[in-house]
Design an enzyme around this catalytic site. Structure first.
Site, PDB file in Angstrom:
ATOM      1  N   LYS A 143     -59.139 -65.647 -30.529  1.00 28.71           N
ATOM      2  CA  LYS A 143     -60.258 -66.358 -31.382  1.00 28.71           C
ATOM      3  C   LYS A 143     -61.096 -65.404 -32.712  1.00 28.71           C
ATOM      4  O   LYS A 143     -61.294 -64.497 -32.063  1.00 28.71           O
ATOM      5  CB  LYS A 143     -61.480 -66.960 -30.760  1.00 28.71           C
ATOM      6  CG  LYS A 143     -60.598 -68.041 -29.597  1.00 28.71           C
ATOM      7  CD  LYS A 143     -60.441 -69.339 -30.213  1.00 28.71           C
ATOM      8  CE  LYS A 143     -61.509 -70.311 -29.545  1.00 28.71           C
ATOM      9  NZ  LYS A 143     -61.520 -71.639 -30.048  1.00 28.71           N
ATOM     10  N   CYS A 145     -99.962 -80.892 -40.264  1.00 31.10           N
ATOM     11  CA  CYS A 145     -98.944 -81.241 -41.285  1.00 31.10           C
ATOM     12  C   CYS A 145     -99.078 -80.371 -42.675  1.00 31.10           C
ATOM     13  O   CYS A 145    -100.217 -80.130 -42.937  1.00 31.10           O
ATOM     14  CB  CYS A 145     -99.316 -82.664 -41.648  1.00 31.10           C
ATOM     15  SG  CYS A 145     -98.091 -83.097 -42.871  1.00 31.10           S
ATOM     16  N   GLU A 176     -48.666 -66.572 -34.827  1.00 28.59           N
ATOM     17  CA  GLU A 176     -48.808 -67.621 -35.308  1.00 28.59           C
ATOM     18  C   GLU A 176     -50.347 -68.104 -35.586  1.00 28.59           C
ATOM     19  O   GLU A 176     -51.135 -67.303 -34.931  1.00 28.59           O
ATOM     20  CB  GLU A 176     -48.019 -68.860 -34.971  1.00 28.59           C
ATOM     21  CG  GLU A 176     -48.258 -69.163 -33.659  1.00 28.59           C
ATOM     22  CD  GLU A 176     -47.082 -70.142 -32.896  1.00 28.59           C
ATOM     23  OE1 GLU A 176     -47.324 -71.472 -33.115  1.00 28.59           O
ATOM     24  OE2 GLU A 176     -45.868 -69.784 -32.783  1.00 28.59           O
ATOM     25  N   CYS A 231     -99.772 -89.480 -45.573  1.00 27.23           N
ATOM     26  CA  CYS A 231     -99.169 -88.390 -46.022  1.00 27.23           C
ATOM     27  C   CYS A 231     -98.014 -88.430 -47.043  1.00 27.23           C
ATOM     28  O   CYS A 231     -97.171 -89.163 -46.943  1.00 27.23           O
ATOM     29  CB  CYS A 231     -98.508 -87.976 -44.480  1.00 27.23           C
ATOM     30  SG  CYS A 231     -97.329 -86.499 -44.757  1.00 27.23           S
ATOM     31  N   CYS A 288    -100.294 -82.902 -45.458  1.00 27.26           N
ATOM     32  CA  CYS A 288    -101.519 -83.507 -45.529  1.00 27.26           C
ATOM     33  C   CYS A 288    -102.691 -82.785 -44.527  1.00 27.26           C
ATOM     34  O   CYS A 288    -103.863 -83.296 -44.463  1.00 27.26           O
ATOM     35  CB  CYS A 288    -101.339 -84.830 -45.332  1.00 27.26           C
ATOM     36  SG  CYS A 288    -100.873 -85.395 -43.594  1.00 27.26           S
ATOM     37  N   TYR A 327     -45.744 -76.248 -34.215  1.00 28.74           N
ATOM     38  CA  TYR A 327     -45.770 -74.880 -33.551  1.00 28.74           C
ATOM     39  C   TYR A 327     -44.811 -75.006 -32.262  1.00 28.74           C
ATOM     40  O   TYR A 327     -45.155 -73.934 -31.437  1.00 28.74           O
ATOM     41  CB  TYR A 327     -47.323 -74.248 -33.597  1.00 28.74           C
ATOM     42  CG  TYR A 327     -48.132 -75.342 -33.028  1.00 28.74           C
ATOM     43  CD1 TYR A 327     -48.442 -75.773 -31.567  1.00 28.74           C
ATOM     44  CD2 TYR A 327     -49.175 -75.575 -33.865  1.00 28.74           C
ATOM     45  CE1 TYR A 327     -49.246 -76.838 -31.295  1.00 28.74           C
ATOM     46  CE2 TYR A 327     -50.191 -76.440 -33.225  1.00 28.74           C
ATOM     47  CZ  TYR A 327     -50.170 -76.866 -32.197  1.00 28.74           C
ATOM     48  OH  TYR A 327     -51.106 -77.850 -31.678  1.00 28.74           O
ATOM     49  N   ASP A 365     -56.944 -75.565 -36.546  1.00 29.05           N
ATOM     50  CA  ASP A 365     -58.371 -76.088 -35.919  1.00 29.05           C
ATOM     51  C   ASP A 365     -58.248 -77.671 -36.542  1.00 29.05           C
ATOM     52  O   ASP A 365     -59.045 -77.809 -37.544  1.00 29.05           O
ATOM     53  CB  ASP A 365     -59.544 -75.409 -36.377  1.00 29.05           C
ATOM     54  CG  ASP A 365     -60.760 -75.722 -35.678  1.00 29.05           C
ATOM     55  OD1 ASP A 365     -60.394 -76.191 -34.625  1.00 29.05           O
ATOM     56  OD2 ASP A 365     -61.629 -75.174 -35.926  1.00 29.05           O
ATOM     57  N   LYS A 409     -53.749 -70.286 -35.235  1.00 26.97           N
ATOM     58  CA  LYS A 409     -54.203 -71.538 -34.673  1.00 26.97           C
ATOM     59  C   LYS A 409     -55.020 -72.346 -35.262  1.00 26.97           C
ATOM     60  O   LYS A 409     -55.968 -71.917 -36.057  1.00 26.97           O
ATOM     61  CB  LYS A 409     -55.201 -70.978 -33.164  1.00 26.97           C
ATOM     62  CG  LYS A 409     -55.592 -71.813 -32.326  1.00 26.97           C
ATOM     63  CD  LYS A 409     -56.395 -71.264 -31.364  1.00 26.97           C
ATOM     64  CE  LYS A 409     -56.448 -71.891 -29.970  1.00 26.97           C
ATOM     65  NZ  LYS A 409     -57.198 -73.241 -30.524  1.00 26.97           N
ATOM     66  N   CYS A 431     -96.011 -85.728 -37.834  1.00 31.01           N
ATOM     67  CA  CYS A 431     -97.342 -86.016 -38.532  1.00 31.01           C
ATOM     68  C   CYS A 431     -97.515 -87.593 -38.367  1.00 31.01           C
ATOM     69  O   CYS A 431     -96.743 -88.228 -38.689  1.00 31.01           O
ATOM     70  CB  CYS A 431     -97.283 -85.581 -40.013  1.00 31.01           C
ATOM     71  SG  CYS A 431     -98.647 -86.435 -41.091  1.00 31.01           S
TER      72      CYS A 431
HETATM   73  S1  IVH Z   1     -49.381 -73.864 -28.449  1.00 30.81           S
HETATM   74  C1  IVH Z   1     -48.482 -74.963 -24.039  1.00 30.81           C
HETATM   75  N1  IVH Z   1     -49.684 -72.913 -31.145  1.00 30.81           N
HETATM   76  O1  IVH Z   1     -54.989 -75.281 -29.652  1.00 30.81           O
HETATM   77  C2  IVH Z   1     -49.361 -74.484 -25.208  1.00 30.81           C
HETATM   78  N2  IVH Z   1     -51.355 -74.563 -30.050  1.00 30.81           N
HETATM   79  O2  IVH Z   1     -56.294 -74.435 -27.296  1.00 30.81           O
HETATM   80  C3  IVH Z   1     -49.210 -75.376 -26.378  1.00 30.81           C
HETATM   81  N3  IVH Z   1     -53.294 -75.108 -31.457  1.00 30.81           N
HETATM   82  O3  IVH Z   1     -53.948 -77.879 -27.702  1.00 30.81           O
HETATM   83  C4  IVH Z   1     -49.984 -75.121 -27.700  1.00 30.81           C
HETATM   84  N4  IVH Z   1     -52.604 -73.951 -33.114  1.00 30.81           N
HETATM   85  O4  IVH Z   1     -53.891 -78.197 -30.212  1.00 30.81           O
HETATM   86  C5  IVH Z   1     -50.230 -73.767 -30.059  1.00 30.81           C
HETATM   87  N5  IVH Z   1     -50.210 -72.260 -33.113  1.00 30.81           N
HETATM   88  C6  IVH Z   1     -50.281 -73.014 -32.186  1.00 30.81           C
HETATM   89  C7  IVH Z   1     -51.649 -73.875 -32.119  1.00 30.81           C
HETATM   90  C8  IVH Z   1     -52.099 -74.609 -31.041  1.00 30.81           C
HETATM   91  C9  IVH Z   1     -53.445 -74.966 -32.759  1.00 30.81           C
HETATM   92  C10 IVH Z   1     -54.190 -76.190 -30.766  1.00 30.81           C
HETATM   93  C11 IVH Z   1     -53.329 -77.153 -29.996  1.00 30.81           C
HETATM   94  C12 IVH Z   1     -53.620 -76.894 -28.437  1.00 30.81           C
HETATM   95  C13 IVH Z   1     -55.035 -75.943 -28.501  1.00 30.81           C
HETATM   96  C14 IVH Z   1     -55.124 -74.987 -27.459  1.00 30.81           C
END
Ligand code: IVH
Length: 669
Positions: free
Chosen positions: A311, A405, A112, A429, A408, A224, A116, A114, A423
């Site tokens: 990441k 500067c 899935e 200036c 000037c 999630y 942000d 992640k 400056c």
């Molecule tokens: S699972 C026990 N799934 O990333 C694990 N977290 O670095 C629960 N996050 O605190 C987290 N997308 O805020 C999970 N698909 C995803 C996510 C996700 C973003 C965030 C979440 C978590 C942080 C961990």
């Protein structure tokens, strides 16, 4: 015939279904206008029948001003983080370890996004949202239910069937790129500092005390993780699909993966495909699908063993340095800027990147003509992160920071412990002198219509303006005839200057460009001193008694008014009619009876509105704060103060006063 109660309930169901179609499925079936008509109909019925009130009605998604500081509650299950990995090999190693700990069994994973943004935990009971809590420190979070309710894609009441009586669902509140860009455009227009990335913007928004502002910010949320006792399935994926059927937004990117090859393909695909997504992602998450196996694998102190984050590499480009220029700002600070051969980075062309200051420049050790790495890592302003040494011309010497500067020629100075070279020729200036006039006319200061940075430059070039007071001597006749100025624009400038005579003293103080004095400090200084003569004559010790004014700012104010150029400018502004004292109506009724004491307002009041109480607190020298802490002096409580808040107040020994007691405190005036 349908009775009123049934009708209200039907409208609520219909509107929520339309919200879902629009905000979750992206497939509206009625027009915005028809939606608004239904909403208005429901609003009218609810207004006429308060006995059928429901705080989870779709009419309540706009937010009211009733939210108070945030109550804190412990999480039922701690909100942990995820172990991070940065390569396909690391993810493979994790998946292998898991497979080896379960010999002879084939393991299914779920891949899935992640997201942000800000982690959020929602509690539902009997199909209704009861509470939304931020991650906080993982053990205890802030209750932000009123803010969460404004997010249209979050179901307030569930649809479908099969949800447990009570469960928790976790997800990420995100600020889509489109909302983020709109917000920053607005901030640019208001000359407010830009937000670095959607994550910061989102976290800041969730903690706003006024849900109406949250409602306007266009947040979204993806889910999630489902937690609770009687979950519909024994695996993560089916549980999330069930959650989707109850109305939650679950990303289409979520998928089952049966092998290491499938995981690798998933990573390769999303490494680039994520750029098409409407929201910021900083990686992928892989989870073991079976809940039984998750249970067996368990947790380390910080994160689950059954999940891992991958990441994405920060987006990076390599390009050649053309030159380094040195910009001089209004305050005289000299900033090195790398001019680059244009390069495409996350969808935009980058030509310039800040090198911040001399120290950072030295650390990077940039030589003339170097090939530089530029990164965008979720920030909007690109930064230089390194040099490709293999491509350096051995004959090219290092880029030196200037010692004089660039505008000037004055030798630069640097204060003990500061990174910035400055400056010191504040009044000779040009970029500094001109910068102060640009600051003076800007929106949040004197807001002079018709004058922007380019006009200021033209007026300087023509010799018509050297300082802010010169603006008040401008006439349309003098402006007409300058290149690019016709009668209309000239008149607009003169009218704008005249209108600025009404700008209150608080903003005039900000407009003066006293080093270190920002918008809020200017307000406090203006109110404490009351007028320019007081302000000009107060010694540093007296200025320091003003909230937010420390020894540095006090010295800067004294120094500013000790300078002949500034005093003369102020006198000319005064003669032109610029406001030099706080308005009478404002000065009146201002006291220091509350002497900096901090108040948390909670509940509903009978005698004045919450906003009026906030105003009264500030007028009498008190401070409004959002949440109860040891440092809170009083809680001003109305009806319906939340029990958790009351308990917290008792625990911390913060006195709780009612509105009459509060009014008595300031009545002594
Ligand atoms: S699972 C026990 N799934 O990333 C694990 N977290 O670095 C629960 N996050 O605190 C987290 N997308 O805020 C999970 N698909 C995803 C996510 C996700 C973003 C965030 C979440 C978590 C942080 C961990």
């Amino acid at each position: 015939m349908e009775n009123v109660k049934d009708k209200i309930e039907r409208l609520r169901r219909e509107l929520e279904a339309h919200n879902h179609k629009y905000y979750v499925e992206n497939a509206p079936v009625i027009s915005d206008r028809d939606f608004d008509m239904l909403l208005k109909e429901l609003e009218a019925l609810e207004a006429a029948h308060p006995e059928y009130d429901d705080p989870l009605s779709p009419t309540r998604r706009v937010g009211s001003d009733l939210a108070t500081g945030f109550e804190q509650v412990p999480h039922l299950y701690p909100m942990l983080s995820l172990a991070n990995t940065y390569s396909i090999d690391d993810v493979d190693a994790w998946a292998r370890r898991i497979a080896e700990s379960l010999p002879g069994e084939s393991v299914t994973y779920v891949g899935e996004m992640k997201f942000d943004g800000s982690g959020i935990s929602l509690i539902y009971e009997h199909g209704r949202l009861v509470r939304a809590v931020t991650r906080g420190d993982g053990a205890v979070g802030d209750v932000v239910t009123d803010n969460i309710k404004t997010i249209r894609s979050i179901p307030l009441t569930l649809s479908g069937s099969g949800w447990p009586e009570r469960f928790e669902i976790r997800g990420e509140v995100v600020m889509p790129w489109a909302s983020f860009e709109r917000l920053n455009a607005e901030r640019a227009f208001n000359e407010e500092p830009l937000l670095a990335n959607p994550r910061n913007a989102c976290a800041g928004t969730l903690k706003m005390l006024d849900p109406r502002i949250v409602a306007a910010r266009g947040l979204d949320a993806y889910f999630y993780y489902l937690l609770g006792e009687d979950l519909p399935a024994d695996n993560h994926y089916d549980n999330m699909m069930a959650a989707r059927s109850w109305g939650f937004k679950v990303s289409d990117a979520m998928t089952r993966l049966d092998s290491l090859e499938a995981i690798d393909r998933y990573i390769r695909h999303w490494d680039t495909a994520r750029r098409e997504l409407p929201v910021a992602t900083d990686g992928l998450v892989f989870k073991v699908d079976s809940l039984r196996r998750q249970l067996n694998l368990g947790f380390t102190a910080k994160s689950p063993r059954w999940a891992v984050a991958y990441k994405f590499p920060a987006e990076r480009a390599l390009t050649r340095l053309r030159s380094v220029s040195f910009d001089v700002g209004r305050t005289g600070v000299v900033t090195p800027v790398a001019n680059l051969e244009p390069v495409l980075l996350s969808g935009t062309i980058v030509k310039r990147a800040s090198l911040h200051n001399a120290d950072i420049m030295r650390q990077l050790d940039i030589h003339h003509g170097d090939m530089l790495y530029v990164e965008k890592g979720g920030e909007i302003i690109p930064k230089i992160t390194g040099v490709d040494l293999s491509r350096r011309d051995p004959a090219a010497g290092p880029v030196e920071f200037v010692s004089r500067c660039p505008a000037c020629g004055t030798p630069l100075t640097r204060e003990e412990g500061e990174a910035a070279w400055v400056c010191p020729d504040k009044y000779g200036c040009l970029p500094q002198v001109m910068g102060r006039v640009e600051h003076f006319v800007a929106r949040r200061m004197m807001n002079i219509d018709g004058i922007g940075d380019e006009t200021v430059a033209a007026l300087f070039a023509a010799g018509l303006v050297r300082d802010s007071a010169d603006l008040y001597d401008l006439t349309a006749d003098r402006i007409v005839g300058l290149p690019g100025f016709a009668r209309i624009s000239a008149t607009r400038i003169v009218d704008g200057v005249r209108a600025s005579l009404a700008v209150p003293f608080e903003r005039v103080v900000f407009a003066l460009s006293i080093p270190g004095v920002g918008e809020t400090t200017a307000k406090k200084i203006a109110r404490a001193t009351g007028n320019i003569d007081e302000l000009m004559s107060w010694p540093a010790e007296r200025l320091q008694a003003i909230e937010d004014v420390g020894p540095r700012i006090a010295a800067s104010i004294v120094d500013y008014f000790a300078t002949e150029t500034n005093r003369r400018n102020v006198e000319r502004l005064r003669a032109a009619g610029v406001q030099m004292a706080v308005a009478e109506t404002d000065a009146e009724g201002r006291t220091d009876l509350l002497g900096g004491k901090s108040f948390v307002i909670s509940g509903v009041f009978a005698l004045h509105s919450r906003d009026q109480y906030k105003e009264l607190i500030e007028r009498n020298g008190g401070k409004n704060v959002g949440s109860i802490s040891k440092k809170t002096d009083y809680i001003l409580a109305g009806e319906n103060m939340g029990p958790a808040k009351l308990e917290k107040a008792m625990k911390l020994g913060v006195p709780v006063i009612d509105e009459r007691t509060f009014l008595a405190m300031i009545e002594q005036a």
